[in-house]
Scaffold this motif. Structure first.
Motif, short mmCIF file in Angstrom:
data_model
loop_
_atom_site.label_atom_id
_atom_site.label_comp_id
_atom_site.label_asym_id
_atom_site.label_seq_id
_atom_site.Cartn_x
_atom_site.Cartn_y
_atom_site.Cartn_z
N SER A 90 42.60 35.61 42.16
CA SER A 90 42.16 36.85 41.51
C SER A 90 42.74 36.97 40.11
N HIS A 91 43.99 36.54 39.91
CA HIS A 91 44.61 36.59 38.59
C HIS A 91 43.86 35.65 37.63
N ALA A 92 43.56 34.45 38.11
CA ALA A 92 42.84 33.48 37.28
C ALA A 92 41.49 34.03 36.84
N LYS A 93 40.78 34.65 37.76
CA LYS A 93 39.46 35.20 37.44
C LYS A 93 39.57 36.36 36.47
N ARG A 94 40.60 37.18 36.60
CA ARG A 94 40.82 38.29 35.66
C ARG A 94 41.02 37.76 34.25
N VAL A 95 41.87 36.74 34.12
CA VAL A 95 42.17 36.18 32.79
C VAL A 95 40.90 35.62 32.17
N VAL A 96 40.16 34.84 32.93
CA VAL A 96 38.92 34.24 32.43
C VAL A 96 37.95 35.32 31.97
N SER A 97 37.81 36.37 32.76
CA SER A 97 36.88 37.45 32.43
C SER A 97 37.29 38.18 31.16
N ILE A 98 38.58 38.52 31.05
CA ILE A 98 39.06 39.26 29.88
C ILE A 98 38.91 38.42 28.61
N LEU A 99 39.17 37.12 28.70
CA LEU A 99 39.05 36.25 27.53
C LEU A 99 37.59 35.97 27.16
N GLY A 100 36.67 36.37 28.04
CA GLY A 100 35.26 36.14 27.77
C GLY A 100 34.83 34.71 28.04
N LEU A 101 35.45 34.07 29.04
CA LEU A 101 35.17 32.67 29.33
C LEU A 101 34.37 32.49 30.62
N ASP A 102 33.80 33.56 31.13
CA ASP A 102 33.00 33.47 32.36
C ASP A 102 31.87 32.46 32.20
N GLY A 103 31.62 31.70 33.27
CA GLY A 103 30.49 30.79 33.30
C GLY A 103 30.74 29.44 32.66
N LEU A 104 31.96 29.20 32.16
CA LEU A 104 32.24 27.94 31.47
C LEU A 104 32.84 26.87 32.37
#
Length: 199
Positions: A90-104
């Motif tokens: 969940s922490h990893a997904k939060r970081v990815v989402s906040i940085l705008g890196l979803d889907g990469l």
């Protein structure tokens, strides 16, 4: 993060006078303080760790969207982009989402704190787990960037192409194939990851 981990240790019944040194000792010995807590204090119930430590961090204040980083990762011409973290899912997904890196990214190897004897970097088994989950059998095809010298050294030992990220310009290191001071410097030391001839 350090404050929250230490508070968690105190709330778990660890004598307050021992907490700071134990957290540091477990981090160095096991790669994660929580891994040491699980190993050395099996009587402690850690089911709320993710909620009280990782999940309690105000990441939305600490981090911000990074379009330049997204563009850099998006332009990499490689088969798979994989996250490999000592954090929980969940922490990893939060970081990815906040940085705008979803889907990469094609996937993530994370720490399941509740799994018996869970492994984390720099344990060799965690690198083997990451390769298995990513579906890679040849370690020479793995490229790895991390800010921990112990993690970079283990990656090198298992045959990965490792880069040590030194965020402090004054910091020095001999770990890894290359050393960089910003993740955005990666194309300078590994331009082959952006070459059009790569699959």
């Amino acid at each position: 993060m350090k404050d929250r981990i230490e508070n968690y240790f105190k709330a778990s019944g660890i004598p307050h006078s021992e907490v700071e040194s134990l957290v540091q000792h477990y981090y160095i010995t096991y790669g994660l303080a929580i891994r040491g807590l699980v190993e050395r204090h099996p009587e402690v119930d850690i089911r709320d760790y993710d909620e009280k430590v990782d999940g309690a961090l105000p990441l939305e204040i600490i981090l911000k969207e990074d379009p330049a980083l997204r563009s850099m990762i998006q332009s990499m011409n490689i088969g798979k982009k994989w996250l490999f973290t000592n954090a929980g899912e969940s922490h990893a997904k939060r970081v990815v989402s906040i940085l705008g890196l979803d889907g990469l990214f094609h996937g993530v190897t994370f720490c399941n704190y509740l799994a018996p004897q869970f492994v984390c970097k720099p344990d060799r088994r965690s690198f083997e787990k990451a390769m298995e989950e990513a579906g890679v059998t040849d370690p020479s095809l793995c490229y790895f960037v991390d800010d921990s010298s112990a993690n970079v050294e283990m990656a090198t030992q298992v045959g990965w192409n490792a880069v040590h990220l030194l965020e402090d310009p004054a910091e020095d290191s001999s770990s890894g194939k290359f050393r960089i001071h910003s993740i955005k410097d990666l194309p300078q030391v590994m331009p082959e990851l952006w070459e059009t001839s790569m699959k």
